[in-house]
Each structure stands twice: as structure tokens, then as C-alpha cells.
Design an enzyme around this catalytic site. Structure first.
Site, PDB file in Angstrom:
ATOM      1  N   ASN A  57      13.314 -71.777 -29.361  1.00 46.80           N
ATOM      2  CA  ASN A  57      12.017 -71.722 -28.372  1.00 46.80           C
ATOM      3  C   ASN A  57      11.675 -73.084 -28.147  1.00 46.80           C
ATOM      4  O   ASN A  57      11.708 -73.627 -26.991  1.00 46.80           O
ATOM      5  CB  ASN A  57      10.876 -70.911 -28.789  1.00 46.80           C
ATOM      6  N   VAL A  58      11.198 -73.848 -29.091  1.00 53.75           N
ATOM      7  CA  VAL A  58      10.724 -75.074 -29.099  1.00 53.75           C
ATOM      8  C   VAL A  58      11.725 -76.243 -28.824  1.00 53.75           C
ATOM      9  O   VAL A  58      11.632 -77.010 -27.977  1.00 53.75           O
ATOM     10  CB  VAL A  58       9.851 -75.348 -30.150  1.00 53.75           C
ATOM     11  N   LYS A  70      -6.500 -66.935 -39.258  1.00 55.93           N
ATOM     12  CA  LYS A  70      -5.584 -66.285 -39.192  1.00 55.93           C
ATOM     13  C   LYS A  70      -5.417 -65.084 -40.139  1.00 55.93           C
ATOM     14  O   LYS A  70      -6.362 -64.906 -41.163  1.00 55.93           O
ATOM     15  CB  LYS A  70      -4.281 -67.414 -40.191  1.00 55.93           C
TER      16      LYS A  70
HETATM   17  P1  NAD Z   1      12.797 -69.945 -32.852  1.00 57.40           P
HETATM   18  O1  NAD Z   1      13.240 -69.001 -33.844  1.00 57.40           O
HETATM   19  O2  NAD Z   1      13.010 -69.814 -31.506  1.00 57.40           O
HETATM   20  O3  NAD Z   1      13.735 -71.245 -33.295  1.00 57.40           O
HETATM   21  C1  NAD Z   1      14.169 -71.870 -34.479  1.00 57.40           C
HETATM   22  C2  NAD Z   1      15.792 -72.143 -34.473  1.00 57.40           C
HETATM   23  O4  NAD Z   1      16.259 -72.769 -35.734  1.00 57.40           O
HETATM   24  C3  NAD Z   1      16.703 -71.037 -34.185  1.00 57.40           C
HETATM   25  O5  NAD Z   1      17.436 -71.355 -33.084  1.00 57.40           O
HETATM   26  C4  NAD Z   1      17.487 -71.017 -35.542  1.00 57.40           C
HETATM   27  O6  NAD Z   1      18.681 -70.428 -35.173  1.00 57.40           O
HETATM   28  C5  NAD Z   1      17.245 -72.317 -36.077  1.00 57.40           C
HETATM   29  N1  NAD Z   1      17.422 -72.639 -37.431  1.00 57.40           N
HETATM   30  C6  NAD Z   1      17.007 -71.748 -38.434  1.00 57.40           C
HETATM   31  N2  NAD Z   1      17.303 -72.406 -39.539  1.00 57.40           N
HETATM   32  C7  NAD Z   1      18.051 -73.416 -39.327  1.00 57.40           C
HETATM   33  C8  NAD Z   1      18.491 -74.531 -40.144  1.00 57.40           C
HETATM   34  N3  NAD Z   1      18.513 -74.295 -41.396  1.00 57.40           N
HETATM   35  N4  NAD Z   1      18.945 -75.420 -39.595  1.00 57.40           N
HETATM   36  C9  NAD Z   1      19.113 -75.746 -38.346  1.00 57.40           C
HETATM   37  N5  NAD Z   1      18.524 -74.829 -37.358  1.00 57.40           N
HETATM   38  C10 NAD Z   1      17.996 -73.647 -37.885  1.00 57.40           C
HETATM   39  O7  NAD Z   1      11.407 -70.494 -33.270  1.00 57.40           O
HETATM   40  P2  NAD Z   1      10.508 -71.232 -32.515  1.00 57.40           P
HETATM   41  O8  NAD Z   1       9.578 -70.565 -31.733  1.00 57.40           O
HETATM   42  O9  NAD Z   1      11.391 -72.573 -31.723  1.00 57.40           O
HETATM   43  O10 NAD Z   1       9.644 -72.312 -33.637  1.00 57.40           O
HETATM   44  C11 NAD Z   1      10.262 -73.328 -34.429  1.00 57.40           C
HETATM   45  C12 NAD Z   1       9.251 -73.855 -35.438  1.00 57.40           C
HETATM   46  O11 NAD Z   1       8.024 -74.429 -34.589  1.00 57.40           O
HETATM   47  C13 NAD Z   1       8.725 -72.914 -36.434  1.00 57.40           C
HETATM   48  O12 NAD Z   1       8.404 -73.887 -37.531  1.00 57.40           O
HETATM   49  C14 NAD Z   1       7.526 -72.538 -35.850  1.00 57.40           C
HETATM   50  O13 NAD Z   1       6.442 -72.222 -36.903  1.00 57.40           O
HETATM   51  C15 NAD Z   1       7.031 -73.828 -35.083  1.00 57.40           C
HETATM   52  N6  NAD Z   1       6.099 -73.453 -34.122  1.00 57.40           N
HETATM   53  C16 NAD Z   1       6.405 -72.881 -32.827  1.00 57.40           C
HETATM   54  C17 NAD Z   1       5.548 -72.840 -31.886  1.00 57.40           C
HETATM   55  C18 NAD Z   1       5.897 -72.119 -30.593  1.00 57.40           C
HETATM   56  O14 NAD Z   1       5.292 -72.299 -29.412  1.00 57.40           O
HETATM   57  N7  NAD Z   1       7.168 -71.442 -30.441  1.00 57.40           N
HETATM   58  C19 NAD Z   1       4.463 -73.347 -31.906  1.00 57.40           C
HETATM   59  C20 NAD Z   1       3.805 -74.187 -32.942  1.00 57.40           C
HETATM   60  C21 NAD Z   1       4.706 -74.506 -34.146  1.00 57.40           C
END
Ligand code: NAD
Length: 308
Positions: free
Chosen positions: A137-138, A36
Site C-alpha cells: 500500500n505505502v 490504541k
Molecule cells: P502492505 O501489507 O500493503 O505492504 C507491505 C509489503 O511488504 C507487502 O507487499 C509485503 O509482501 C512486503 N513484505 C513483507 N515482508 C517483507 C520482507 N521481508 N521484505 C520485503 N518486503 C516484504 O502494508 P502497508 O499498508 O503498505 O504498510 C507497510 C508498513 O507501513 C507497515 O509497517 C505499516 O504498519 C506501516 N504504515 C502504513 C500506513 C498506511 O497508510 N498503510 C500508515 C502508517 C504506517
């Protein structure tokens, strides 16, 4: 990219991040050592083409031993800019789609494995209640996959517009962001920010299974023991969300892409072994997962730790 307050704070963060990346690759069964990088800068103020080129040149100087992608404070476009000076970038292959789709698929496999482990081998998702914190996203992709298989959803997000739209489309219930942890469901799926499981917050959890995509869900490692003592089944985060990095491995054409779905599905089998080993040894699931990953790293063979 973050405006860290000191070099030692940045170093501490990058070491923690690289350790979990190492564990994630090891347990996810991909032959990456894990690494990283952090850039000490404010993305809103300091992110210039020169800075991205400087970082790209640093990556290039490692000759392919480190491959970079986007994360906090950087975007896919930034990685494309870095890609003008280094070949060693990943996650920008538009043809393969968004890696979050694979993260959600891997997470779905882990949720299914958790349900089967706790409620019986023949148990399907039909009628299972799942609370999702964060439908980005997830979490958004996971919600659609679960709804398609008959699960009943409870959703929360700080983005009211996004979550209302999704709840309407999927026939899900909506709760406030403060209430989602204590929802009366079978599975709690944290898919927003890290650090949400601490000694206070876990006393409110009613779901017997916690399986989410967010990174670093445990505020500190011993929360894993506290979850176990409370009889809650915790799917270690870096295993449940390993689908994203596995997707990257396939985007880099290290293996034929048609093997990807089986690879993602296999995360559920690994999780089951983590649960079984946890039950045998009395160790928390996060500790067992760390031991599996460390064994893989020690032996240098991705299939060694959980082959039997
Ligand atoms: P994202 O930003 O697309 O989605 C996160 C969502 O959480 C957003 O809609 C946001 O509004 C919401 N959010 C923020 N604070 C909140 C709260 N207090 N209560 C409820 N909702 C809240 O991010 P993502 O890509 O979906 O990633 C989400 C998590 O998964 C992160 O921790 C990221 O590090 C982890 N992750 C993502 C991936 C990936 O492929 N995108 C892979 C591994 C890990």
C-alpha cells in the site's frame, strides 16, 4: 487483533502502540491525544460478528473519546461491522480513498526534506537513487510518486509477482529481500515490517538517508544513536508515516480537505527541524522527535514545539 500469549503481553503492546500513536498525532500536528486498542483473539479463528460488536460497544461506551480503525488482524470490512454499533469509527470513508495515499505523500515530503538537508537546498529527486523494501500500500504508492519525479528505484518484496510487475512498469531494478538493505543508493526506504534496524543490520546499510513508512523500524530506541554515530540520517518513522493518521483527521471532517496536501507537505518542514536540532544537540533524531512530541503533549498546543 492478535492471539497474545498473555494479558500482560497484550497490555505491554497496547501501551507501546498508544504511546507511538500519541507521538505521531502530536508531531503530525493533529489535535488527537493518541490511543490504541488491542483485541486478544486469533483473527483466523475467533473473529465473529459478536466479537466485533462487543468491541464496537466498548468503543461506543467511551462516547467519542476513542476512535477506532483497522490495523493488524482487522480489515476495513470489520470496521464497517463495528460501525453498526458505534459512530466512533474512522478510515472507512470510501469517497476519501485509501489513507495510504496520504502516507506515501507525507513520506515523499520527508524524503525530499532529507535530500535537501544532506545534499543542498536546490536538490531535486531527479537521478536520486531510492531502495524500497516492500511495495504494498505505502511502498508501491511511494515508488510511483518517486518514479514520476525522475528518481531511480531499486525494489524488493517477498511477493515476487507484485514486485516484478512494478519494476517492469517503473523501469526499476529488482534485488532480493536480503540485499535491499545494502543497496548502493542515496535513500533506503523501509516500507514493510518493523524492527528491521538493529545493531547488526545497520552495519550493512550504504544509503546515507533512511526514510521509510514502516512502523517501529528501530528494534530498540538506542539504535537511533548507533545510526547517528555511523553518520546515517534517520527520519523518525512515526513522523515519516504520519500522513495516514492525518488523512483520518480530514476524513472525520475536522478540517476542510483542501488543506490536506499542505499539511502533508509540512511533515518535511518538521523533519528538517528535527535534523537541525539533532545536529545542534548531538541527540539522535528519534530522541529529538520524541522530545518535540512530548513538548506538544505537555503544552497541549500542536504548534508549540516546533514553531520557532
Ligand atoms: P502492505 O501489507 O500493503 O505492504 C507491505 C509489503 O511488504 C507487502 O507487499 C509485503 O509482501 C512486503 N513484505 C513483507 N515482508 C517483507 C520482507 N521481508 N521484505 C520485503 N518486503 C516484504 O502494508 P502497508 O499498508 O503498505 O504498510 C507497510 C508498513 O507501513 C507497515 O509497517 C505499516 O504498519 C506501516 N504504515 C502504513 C500506513 C498506511 O497508510 N498503510 C500508515 C502508517 C504506517
Amino acid at each position: 487483533m492478535r492471539p497474545y500469549e498473555s494479558t500482560s503481553a497484550a497490555l505491554g503492546d497496547v501501551l507501546r502502540l498508544s504511546q507511538s500513536m500519541t507521538y505521531k498525532c502530536a508531531i503530525g500536528g493533529i489535535p488527537f491525544g493518541g490511543g490504541k486498542a488491542v483485541v486478544v483473539a486469533d483473527p483466523a479463528r475467533d473473529k465473529t460478528k459478536e466479537l466485533l460488536y462487543a468491541f464496537g460497544n466498548a468503543v461506543e461506551s467511551l462516547g467519542g473519546r476513542y476512535i477506532t480503525s483497522f490495523d493488524m488482524g482487522t480489515t476495513m470490512d470489520d470496521v464497517r461491522t463495528m460501525g453498526e454499533v458505534t459512530a466512533h469509527v474512522g478510515g472507512i470513508d470510501a469517497a476519501s480513498g485509501n489513507a495510504s495515499a496520504s502516507t506515501a505523500q507525507g513520506l515523499l515530503a520527508c524524503i525530499k526534506a532529507s535530500i535537501r538537508y544532506l545534499l543542498g537546498a536546490g536538490k531535486s529527486l531527479h537521478g536520486i537513487r531510492v531502495a524500497i523494501q516492500g511495495v504494498g500500500n505505502v511502498g508501491g504508492r511511494l515508488a510511483r510518486l518517486l518514479a514520476a519525479q525522475g528518481a531511480r528505484l531499486v525494489l524488493a518484496d517477498v511477493d515476487q509477482k507484485l514486485v516484478s510487475h512494478m519494476a517492469e512498469k517503473l523501469g526499476a531494478d529488482l534485488v532480493g529481500t536480503d540485499e535491499i538493505l545494502s543497496a548502493d543508493v542515496d535513500v533506503l526506504s523501509p516500507c514493510a515490517m518493523g524492527g528491521i534496524l538493529n545493531e547488526t543490520s545497520i552495519t550493512r546499510i550504504r544509503a546515507p538517508i533512511i526514510a521509510g513508512g514502516a512502523n517501529n523500524q528501530l528494534a530498540y530506541s538506542s539504535v537511533g544513536n548507533e545510526l547517528k554515530d555511523r553518520g546515517l540520517l534517520y527520519a523518525p518513522d512515526y513522523l515519516a508515516n504520519a500522513g495516514g493518521i492525518i488523512d483520518l483527521h480530514y476524513q472525520l471532517n475536522r478540517e476542510p480537505r483542501e488543506n490536506l496536501p499542505a499539511h502533508l507537505h509540512g511533515l518535511g518542514d518538521i523533519l528538517r527541524r528535527v535534523y537541525e536540532r539533532s545536529a545542534e544537540t548531538g541527540l539522535a533524531t528519534n530522541v529529538v522527535a520524541d522530545e518535540f512530541a512530548e513538548e506538544v503533549v505537555r503544552r497541549g498546543r500542536i504548534d508549540s514545539a516546533y514553531a520557532s
